[in-house]
Enzyme design. Structure first.
Site, PDB file in Angstrom:
ATOM      1  N   HIS A  19      -0.853   7.865  -7.562  1.00 55.46           N
ATOM      2  CA  HIS A  19      -1.150   7.489  -6.087  1.00 55.46           C
ATOM      3  C   HIS A  19       0.350   7.292  -5.404  1.00 55.46           C
ATOM      4  O   HIS A  19       1.098   6.559  -5.724  1.00 55.46           O
ATOM      5  CB  HIS A  19      -1.838   6.082  -6.004  1.00 55.46           C
ATOM      6  CG  HIS A  19      -1.966   5.467  -4.614  1.00 55.46           C
ATOM      7  ND1 HIS A  19      -3.125   5.163  -4.287  1.00 55.46           N
ATOM      8  CD2 HIS A  19      -1.012   5.618  -3.600  1.00 55.46           C
ATOM      9  CE1 HIS A  19      -2.937   4.786  -2.829  1.00 55.46           C
ATOM     10  NE2 HIS A  19      -1.612   5.081  -2.627  1.00 55.46           N
ATOM     11  N   HIS A  21       2.910   8.420  -1.960  1.00 56.02           N
ATOM     12  CA  HIS A  21       3.164   8.946  -0.434  1.00 56.02           C
ATOM     13  C   HIS A  21       4.335   9.610  -0.618  1.00 56.02           C
ATOM     14  O   HIS A  21       5.418   9.222  -0.529  1.00 56.02           O
ATOM     15  CB  HIS A  21       3.216   7.857   0.610  1.00 56.02           C
ATOM     16  CG  HIS A  21       1.968   7.004   0.700  1.00 56.02           C
ATOM     17  ND1 HIS A  21       0.794   7.284   1.395  1.00 56.02           N
ATOM     18  CD2 HIS A  21       1.630   5.948  -0.304  1.00 56.02           C
ATOM     19  CE1 HIS A  21      -0.296   6.474   1.325  1.00 56.02           C
ATOM     20  NE2 HIS A  21       0.238   5.608   0.321  1.00 56.02           N
ATOM     21  N   LEU A  22       4.383  11.068  -0.380  1.00 59.09           N
ATOM     22  CA  LEU A  22       5.335  12.128  -0.371  1.00 59.09           C
ATOM     23  C   LEU A  22       5.920  12.149   1.105  1.00 59.09           C
ATOM     24  O   LEU A  22       7.033  12.694   1.259  1.00 59.09           O
ATOM     25  CB  LEU A  22       5.278  13.136  -1.203  1.00 59.09           C
ATOM     26  CG  LEU A  22       4.910  12.865  -2.686  1.00 59.09           C
ATOM     27  CD1 LEU A  22       5.052  14.239  -3.256  1.00 59.09           C
ATOM     28  CD2 LEU A  22       6.168  12.362  -3.176  1.00 59.09           C
ATOM     29  N   ARG A  23       4.985  11.839   2.023  1.00 60.91           N
ATOM     30  CA  ARG A  23       5.356  12.120   3.326  1.00 60.91           C
ATOM     31  C   ARG A  23       5.724  13.625   4.006  1.00 60.91           C
ATOM     32  O   ARG A  23       5.187  14.527   3.013  1.00 60.91           O
ATOM     33  CB  ARG A  23       6.826  11.285   3.937  1.00 60.91           C
ATOM     34  CG  ARG A  23       6.741   9.857   3.327  1.00 60.91           C
ATOM     35  CD  ARG A  23       5.316   9.027   4.091  1.00 60.91           C
ATOM     36  NE  ARG A  23       5.451   7.611   4.067  1.00 60.91           N
ATOM     37  CZ  ARG A  23       4.448   6.678   4.017  1.00 60.91           C
ATOM     38  NH1 ARG A  23       3.411   7.196   3.801  1.00 60.91           N
ATOM     39  NH2 ARG A  23       4.796   5.368   3.921  1.00 60.91           N
ATOM     40  N   ASN A  47      -2.217  10.816   4.116  1.00 64.23           N
ATOM     41  CA  ASN A  47      -2.165  10.048   5.286  1.00 64.23           C
ATOM     42  C   ASN A  47      -0.776  10.560   6.305  1.00 64.23           C
ATOM     43  O   ASN A  47      -0.100   9.730   6.759  1.00 64.23           O
ATOM     44  CB  ASN A  47      -2.369   8.490   5.230  1.00 64.23           C
ATOM     45  CG  ASN A  47      -1.265   7.824   4.296  1.00 64.23           C
ATOM     46  OD1 ASN A  47      -0.568   8.633   3.539  1.00 64.23           O
ATOM     47  ND2 ASN A  47      -0.698   6.676   4.766  1.00 64.23           N
ATOM     48  N   LYS A 105      -9.660  10.857  -0.395  1.00 59.45           N
ATOM     49  CA  LYS A 105      -9.276   9.432  -0.190  1.00 59.45           C
ATOM     50  C   LYS A 105     -10.009   9.026   0.846  1.00 59.45           C
ATOM     51  O   LYS A 105     -10.055   9.566   2.235  1.00 59.45           O
ATOM     52  CB  LYS A 105      -7.674   9.628   0.299  1.00 59.45           C
ATOM     53  CG  LYS A 105      -7.205   8.155   0.411  1.00 59.45           C
ATOM     54  CD  LYS A 105      -6.921   7.224  -0.725  1.00 59.45           C
ATOM     55  CE  LYS A 105      -6.584   6.099  -0.235  1.00 59.45           C
ATOM     56  NZ  LYS A 105      -5.381   5.322  -0.755  1.00 59.45           N
ATOM     57  N   HIS A 142      -8.984   2.832  -0.622  1.00 58.78           N
ATOM     58  CA  HIS A 142      -7.996   2.060  -0.081  1.00 58.78           C
ATOM     59  C   HIS A 142      -9.182   0.809   0.191  1.00 58.78           C
ATOM     60  O   HIS A 142     -10.002   0.660   1.255  1.00 58.78           O
ATOM     61  CB  HIS A 142      -7.505   2.283   1.091  1.00 58.78           C
ATOM     62  CG  HIS A 142      -6.634   1.125   1.717  1.00 58.78           C
ATOM     63  ND1 HIS A 142      -5.057   1.172   1.490  1.00 58.78           N
ATOM     64  CD2 HIS A 142      -6.847  -0.025   2.006  1.00 58.78           C
ATOM     65  CE1 HIS A 142      -4.513   0.228   1.937  1.00 58.78           C
ATOM     66  NE2 HIS A 142      -5.387  -0.630   2.217  1.00 58.78           N
ATOM     67  N   HIS A 180      -4.520   0.733  -5.903  1.00 57.50           N
ATOM     68  CA  HIS A 180      -3.440  -0.236  -5.825  1.00 57.50           C
ATOM     69  C   HIS A 180      -4.321  -1.547  -5.869  1.00 57.50           C
ATOM     70  O   HIS A 180      -4.106  -2.336  -4.835  1.00 57.50           O
ATOM     71  CB  HIS A 180      -2.655   0.018  -4.598  1.00 57.50           C
ATOM     72  CG  HIS A 180      -3.008   0.485  -3.338  1.00 57.50           C
ATOM     73  ND1 HIS A 180      -4.317  -0.075  -2.839  1.00 57.50           N
ATOM     74  CD2 HIS A 180      -3.023   1.559  -2.597  1.00 57.50           C
ATOM     75  CE1 HIS A 180      -4.653   0.673  -1.794  1.00 57.50           C
ATOM     76  NE2 HIS A 180      -3.982   1.382  -1.498  1.00 57.50           N
ATOM     77  N   LEU A 225       0.616  -2.961   2.021  1.00 51.53           N
ATOM     78  CA  LEU A 225      -0.938  -3.164   1.864  1.00 51.53           C
ATOM     79  C   LEU A 225      -1.503  -2.254   0.545  1.00 51.53           C
ATOM     80  O   LEU A 225      -1.254  -1.233   0.432  1.00 51.53           O
ATOM     81  CB  LEU A 225      -1.516  -2.424   3.201  1.00 51.53           C
ATOM     82  CG  LEU A 225      -1.067  -3.273   4.507  1.00 51.53           C
ATOM     83  CD1 LEU A 225      -1.551  -2.429   5.656  1.00 51.53           C
ATOM     84  CD2 LEU A 225      -1.746  -4.643   4.307  1.00 51.53           C
ATOM     85  N   ASP A 253       2.054   3.762  -5.670  1.00 52.32           N
ATOM     86  CA  ASP A 253       1.635   3.602  -4.216  1.00 52.32           C
ATOM     87  C   ASP A 253       3.275   3.546  -3.479  1.00 52.32           C
ATOM     88  O   ASP A 253       3.393   2.822  -2.657  1.00 52.32           O
ATOM     89  CB  ASP A 253       1.027   2.330  -3.715  1.00 52.32           C
ATOM     90  CG  ASP A 253       0.479   2.532  -2.378  1.00 52.32           C
ATOM     91  OD1 ASP A 253       0.693   3.613  -1.786  1.00 52.32           O
ATOM     92  OD2 ASP A 253       0.367   1.229  -1.928  1.00 52.32           O
ATOM     93  N   HIS A 257       9.428   4.075   3.926  1.00 50.57           N
ATOM     94  CA  HIS A 257       9.549   4.067   5.352  1.00 50.57           C
ATOM     95  C   HIS A 257      11.133   3.924   5.652  1.00 50.57           C
ATOM     96  O   HIS A 257      11.872   3.070   4.858  1.00 50.57           O
ATOM     97  CB  HIS A 257       8.928   2.941   5.994  1.00 50.57           C
ATOM     98  CG  HIS A 257       7.235   2.753   6.006  1.00 50.57           C
ATOM     99  ND1 HIS A 257       6.610   3.649   6.852  1.00 50.57           N
ATOM    100  CD2 HIS A 257       6.574   2.597   5.274  1.00 50.57           C
ATOM    101  CE1 HIS A 257       5.429   3.474   6.599  1.00 50.57           C
ATOM    102  NE2 HIS A 257       5.330   2.738   5.607  1.00 50.57           N
ATOM    103  N   ALA A 269       4.131  -1.114   6.722  1.00 54.34           N
ATOM    104  CA  ALA A 269       3.891  -1.701   5.281  1.00 54.34           C
ATOM    105  C   ALA A 269       4.060  -0.350   4.351  1.00 54.34           C
ATOM    106  O   ALA A 269       3.810   0.557   4.483  1.00 54.34           O
ATOM    107  CB  ALA A 269       2.279  -1.979   5.203  1.00 54.34           C
TER     108      ALA A 269
HETATM  109  C1  NCD Z   1       0.843   3.007   2.709  1.00 57.37           C
HETATM  110  C2  NCD Z   1       1.934   3.893   3.552  1.00 57.37           C
HETATM  111  O1  NCD Z   1       2.733   3.403   4.450  1.00 57.37           O
HETATM  112  O2  NCD Z   1       1.467   5.237   3.767  1.00 57.37           O
HETATM  113  N1  NCD Z   1       1.608   1.653   2.853  1.00 57.37           N
HETATM  114  C3  NCD Z   1       1.275   0.670   1.914  1.00 57.37           C
HETATM  115  O3  NCD Z   1       1.819  -0.361   2.193  1.00 57.37           O
HETATM  116  N2  NCD Z   1       0.802   1.054   0.594  1.00 57.37           N
HETATM  117  C4  NCD Z   1      -0.530   3.302   3.207  1.00 57.37           C
HETATM  118  C5  NCD Z   1      -1.281   2.529   1.922  1.00 57.37           C
HETATM  119  O4  NCD Z   1      -1.529   3.113   0.825  1.00 57.37           O
HETATM  120  O5  NCD Z   1      -1.889   1.640   2.319  1.00 57.37           O
HETATM  121 ZN    ZN Z   2      -0.978   4.238  -0.496  1.00 59.54          ZN
END
Ligand code: NCD
Ligand code: ZN
Length: 360
Positions: A19, A21-23, A47, A105, A142, A180, A225, A253, A257, A269
């Site tokens: 899991h 987030h590579l953006r 996302n 997802k 989630h 998570h 989150l 996770d 940011h 978050a």
């Molecule tokens: C994630 C995000 O920033 O994309 N943020 C987080 O706090 N984990 C989204 C998510 O997985 O809830």
């Molecule tokens: Zn996540």
């Protein structure tokens, strides 16, 4: 008293991150290398803005991830489909058959970052879930209710009772990963559930409880989150991760940011833990005297659940202190600066990643 007889080196089958987030854009270029330096594969969250809801979008995103990495980098991004109220079962099935995405997802609409286009009523996507059940495609959840009447610290436990338990009854053959997890309630529910139910656990939820967000002032770098919970929950997560139970596996996770987005009047978050992820897990496993169980959690339980081969490469950790920087400044190819605070900023971790030897 003699010093404990720690092993000094630890070689593990190369782990995967189930899991992350590579953006996209400059952030993707800034962070992809950190994940690829440790993990052979990663489940990439969809996302983005706009979210990854089509086979074409997932194919293009996978290409951008590969382009963000150096030539010949063996890292394999495993793509996911972002479920919406209107996504077509045929599109989901086609992407799975064409090996573009490996899972879907489910974000309850409004639950977290870029989830506005998520699912507003899980029953309404029953046809999609029925297809996934049939073809053996995992559903990654989630697990938080969005009902504002529910206290934010209770949203995971309430989701399990209101949404997840009925969902598993409706789809008894569906592979489900509760992502998570943050509570003892989730640990108990997953542990006592059927074998097609599993969970990922992040490094930060093994290290912090909710006090971290308020230690001496507001600490946005510990806000994510689902939000960290009480100490008793952190201890339950540690017990689950280090138990050897194959239902629990690694998912960072990591959710970067930029500093400006974290330190603002409405901070985002997400915790960016990718650069020292395996070091962070190793520290927690050592504290629990369970280093011999790290390989199962990090490198074996996940692929077995997904039905994918185990990696043939290895990583070697050395018991040498590693100092985590306060800030990471990265520039993309166009020179755009990205300013990030890594998890464990300013701390020293006991295990250092010495080598990564990719498999064949
Ligand atoms: C994630 C995000 O920033 O994309 N943020 C987080 O706090 N984990 C989204 C998510 O997985 O809830
Ligand atoms: Zn996540």
């Amino acid at each position: 008293m003699t010093a404990p007889d720690f092993p000094r080196r630890l070689t593990l089958r190369q782990p995967d991150d189930w899991h992350v987030h590579l953006r996209d854009g400059a952030m993707l270029q800034a962070v992809a290398g950190a994940t690829a330096a440790q993990f052979a594969r990663a489940i990439v969250m969809p996302n983005l803005k706009p979210p990854v809801t089509s086979v074409a979008a997932a194919t293009a995103y996978r290409r951008r991830i590969r382009e963000a990495l150096s030539d010949g980098c063996p890292f394999q991004p495993l793509m996911t489909a972002y479920l919406t109220d209107t996504i077509e079962p045929a599109e989901v099935e086609r992407g799975f058959a064409e090996q573009v995405w490996v899972a879907c997802k489910l974000y309850p609409a409004g639950a977290t970052t870029n989830s506005a286009a998520g699912v507003s009523a899980i029953e309404a996507i029953t046809p999609v879930l029925a297809v996934m059940e049939l073809i053996g495609m995992p559903l990654l959840i989630h697990g938080e209710v969005v009902d504002p009447a529910v206290d934010i610290f209770d949203r995971e436990a309430v989701f399990i009772e209101r949404e997840l338990a009925p969902l598993l009854q409706r789809h008894p053959g569906l592979k489900v990963v509760l992502e998570h997890i943050t509570t003892a309630d989730a640990v108990d529910f997953v542990r006592s559930g059927p074998p097609n139910l599993a969970a990922t656990i992040t490094p930060h939820h093994l290290h912090i409880n909710r006090n971290a967000m308020f230690a001496g002032g507001l600490r946005p770098d510990f806000y994510c989150l689902p939000v960290a919970k009480r100490e008793l929950h952190r201890l339950a997560l540690r017990a689950a991760a280090t138990s050897g139970n194959p239902k629990f596996f690694l998912g960072t996770d990591s959710a970067p940011h930029g500093r400006g987005a974290k330190e603002s009047d409405c901070g985002c978050a997400g915790i960016f833990n990718a650069p020292f992820a395996i070091e962070s897990y190793a520290a927690a496993f050592e504290q629990e005297q369970a280093l011999e169980r790290l390989e199962g959690f990090a490198s074996e339980h996940g692929p077995r659940f997904y039905g994918l081969p185990l990696n043939s490469g290895t990583i070697t950790l050395e018991r040498q202190p590693v100092a985590v920087p306060q800030r990471l400044h990265r520039n993309d190819a166009a020179g755009t600066a990205v300013d990030l605070v890594p998890f464990h900023a300013g701390e020293t971790l006991p295990w250092r990643l010495a080598t990564t030897a990719a498999g064949t």
